[in-house]
Structures are given as structure tokens and as C-alpha cells.
Design a protein around this motif. Sequence first.
Motif, PDB file in Angstrom:
ATOM      1  N   GLU A  12       0.812  -1.221   0.000  1.00 31.56           N
ATOM      2  CA  GLU A  12       0.000   0.000   0.000  1.00 31.56           C
ATOM      3  C   GLU A  12       0.844   1.269   0.000  1.00 31.56           C
ATOM      4  OE1 GLU A  12      -3.344   0.089  -0.253  1.00 31.56           O
ATOM      5  OE2 GLU A  12      -3.169  -2.077  -0.547  1.00 31.56           O
ATOM      6  N   LEU A  13       2.144   1.123   0.210  1.00 27.99           N
ATOM      7  CA  LEU A  13       3.028   2.296   0.252  1.00 27.99           C
ATOM      8  C   LEU A  13       3.493   2.625  -1.167  1.00 27.99           C
ATOM      9  CD1 LEU A  13       5.097   1.274   3.412  1.00 27.99           C
ATOM     10  CD2 LEU A  13       3.014   2.678   3.304  1.00 27.99           C
ATOM     11  N   LYS A  14       2.570   3.083  -1.980  1.00 31.27           N
ATOM     12  CA  LYS A  14       2.773   3.211  -3.422  1.00 31.27           C
ATOM     13  C   LYS A  14       3.872   4.200  -3.822  1.00 31.27           C
ATOM     14  CE  LYS A  14      -0.534   0.329  -4.461  1.00 31.27           C
ATOM     15  NZ  LYS A  14      -0.199  -1.015  -5.015  1.00 31.27           N
ATOM     16  N   HIS A  15       4.248   5.082  -2.934  1.00 31.04           N
ATOM     17  CA  HIS A  15       5.264   6.089  -3.257  1.00 31.04           C
ATOM     18  C   HIS A  15       6.612   5.784  -2.614  1.00 31.04           C
ATOM     19  CE1 HIS A  15       2.252   8.871  -5.035  1.00 31.04           C
ATOM     20  NE2 HIS A  15       1.452   8.262  -4.176  1.00 31.04           N
ATOM     21  N   LEU A  16       6.718   4.638  -1.973  1.00 28.56           N
ATOM     22  CA  LEU A  16       7.937   4.299  -1.240  1.00 28.56           C
ATOM     23  C   LEU A  16       9.139   4.167  -2.169  1.00 28.56           C
ATOM     24  CD1 LEU A  16       8.705   3.649   1.735  1.00 28.56           C
ATOM     25  CD2 LEU A  16       8.579   1.232   1.099  1.00 28.56           C
ATOM     26  N   GLN A  17      10.247   4.785  -1.781  1.00 29.12           N
ATOM     27  CA  GLN A  17      11.490   4.714  -2.549  1.00 29.12           C
ATOM     28  C   GLN A  17      12.579   3.937  -1.824  1.00 29.12           C
ATOM     29  OE1 GLN A  17      12.740   8.661  -3.800  1.00 29.12           O
ATOM     30  NE2 GLN A  17      10.635   9.294  -4.164  1.00 29.12           N
ATOM     31  N   TYR A  18      12.573   3.995  -0.501  1.00 31.75           N
ATOM     32  CA  TYR A  18      13.623   3.333   0.291  1.00 31.75           C
ATOM     33  C   TYR A  18      12.978   2.484   1.389  1.00 31.75           C
ATOM     34  CZ  TYR A  18      16.757   6.594  -2.021  1.00 31.75           C
ATOM     35  OH  TYR A  18      17.452   7.296  -2.977  1.00 31.75           O
TER      36      TYR A  18
END
Length: 212
Positions: A88-94
Motif C-alpha cells: 500500500e506504500l505506493k510512493h515508497l522509494q527506500y
Amino acid sequence: MASSSLLALFIFVVLSFSSAVSTNSEGNALHTLRARLYDPTNVLQSWDPTLVNPCTWFHVTCNSDNHVVRLDLGNSNISGTLGPELGELKHLQYLELYRNSISGKIPEEIGGLDKLVSIDLYGNRLEGTIPKSLANLKSLRFIRLNNNKLTGSIPRELTTLPNLVVFDVSNNDLCGTIPVDGPFASFPSESFENNRLNGPELKGLVPYDFGC
């Protein structure tokens, strides 16, 4: 003139509501993750699900739109498992969860986080196979899964990752052969040591999962 003002206000309200719903779903996902984890030193104490979004929580970094882009829980003395809510953390980069005592499998849903740049899960007790779904992450540059208990072969789908510069799976229980295509042509042998791997893949001679 009045109708234009009303339209602008309507658009602002819709966008604000959309952003709030999105960040709230991210908060819900992180709170679900927290429920899976044992946290004896209370590093997750600030993760309060009653807040509008998780951007004020410790170990969570958001962008200017209040979307979660970084999760920093390395060396946090936590244990437990990871679940599908990470998807659900669609914008996660790290995704930084290294050097803990996290067990269980790596969720397939991580393969839906198309903005991920770095996956650092090394130094845990993760089991099972490396998800083939990670091959969907075309922005991915770093995969560090070393020092776990992972089994199975290295997914050949990962050879299609165009930006991958670090891949470390040393000190696991992986079998089969080491890929030689794409970015794997330049990874040092140390990235694969202390497994049950049978050396570089010999195409056409033996199956890539030979010995599994």
C-alpha cells in the motif's frame, strides 16, 4: 466569476480529500505492519494511527505531498514478520529494515512499489524464495538481502532490471547457478558467496536451477 471560484474550490477540496485518503491508507498500512512487529525498545511508539497521516512519525519520511517515501528501521531491535500491507506504500522509494530479527517471507506485494530505489533487508531471519515480482521495479538500484535464510534459486527475471547496481545475496541458502545477463555480468563474486550456488550459469548446458 462566482462559478469559476466555486469550481476552483471544488477542485481544491477533491484534491485535498484524495491526498488525505491516500496518506491515511499509508498510515493504516504502517499501523498494520507495526502490529506484526515486536518492538521491545519502543522505537515505534510515535506511530499513532489517530493522526491524519504518518508523516510526523519517527523513522518515516514523506515527500511534499505527504506520501511516505522512506521507511528507516535499520538496527531497531525489532522482530516479527512483513505482510502484504507494504504494497500500500505506493510512493515508497527506500525500504530500510536491515539488521533486525525479522522472519518469514519477503512479501510479493513489494513488487508493486514501482518507485522503489533501494531494498535493504539484510541481516534478518527471512526465509523462502526471492520474489520474482521484484523484476517489476525498473527504478531499483540496490537489493541487499544478504545474511538471511533465503532458499531457492535467483530469479532470472531480475536480469531485466536496467538500473540495478548492487545485488547482494551472500550468506543465505540459495541454490542453482548465478545469472550472467544484464547487470549480473558486473556483480562481484562476493555478492553470492556462502550459498549452495554452483557458479555462473552455463546456458544450454545445465538448467539455471541446477542443484536445487
